[in-house]
Motif scaffolding. Sequence first.
Motif: not given
Length: 160
Positions: A118-134
Amino acid sequence: MTSPALGEVAVASPDSSRVNGGDSPGSRDLVARLPGVPSQVSRARGLVTAALGRDHPLYDDVVLLTSELATNAVLHTGSGAGGSFTVTVTSSETAVRVHVADSGSDGPPCVCRTSTQSTSGRGLPLVEALSHRWGFIREDGSTTVWFEVLQARVTAGAAV
């Protein structure tokens, strides 16, 4: 505080939000309402630079995650169909929180797992992985997605 005019940047009022469970926001908290076009994603990143400065210890993660949320607002919501989105950067001594409010979409934001091709669809998984909470809030036809990152503190005497 009222929303800034399209393309303007405003300083957020001191009581506009709290980060990390109650820390007072910093003096460089910024809000910008931007047109929902791809070129404005870089302006969202610039807002982070203006609020934090490039030397801030959380700068790289905050810029990356802000870029992902701004891109999602442009590509997957009504903001990209002639609307606008608003970016708010709030910081304290221990955390940074970013909100991206858009014109809404048919469904809620999705932390969808994508294939390796896939060439898209990784934005929110990145947010989930790198943030303390979201999280996100959907109301009155709009969606606000937010994240918070914390500065790690090393206790005196801790092994490094």
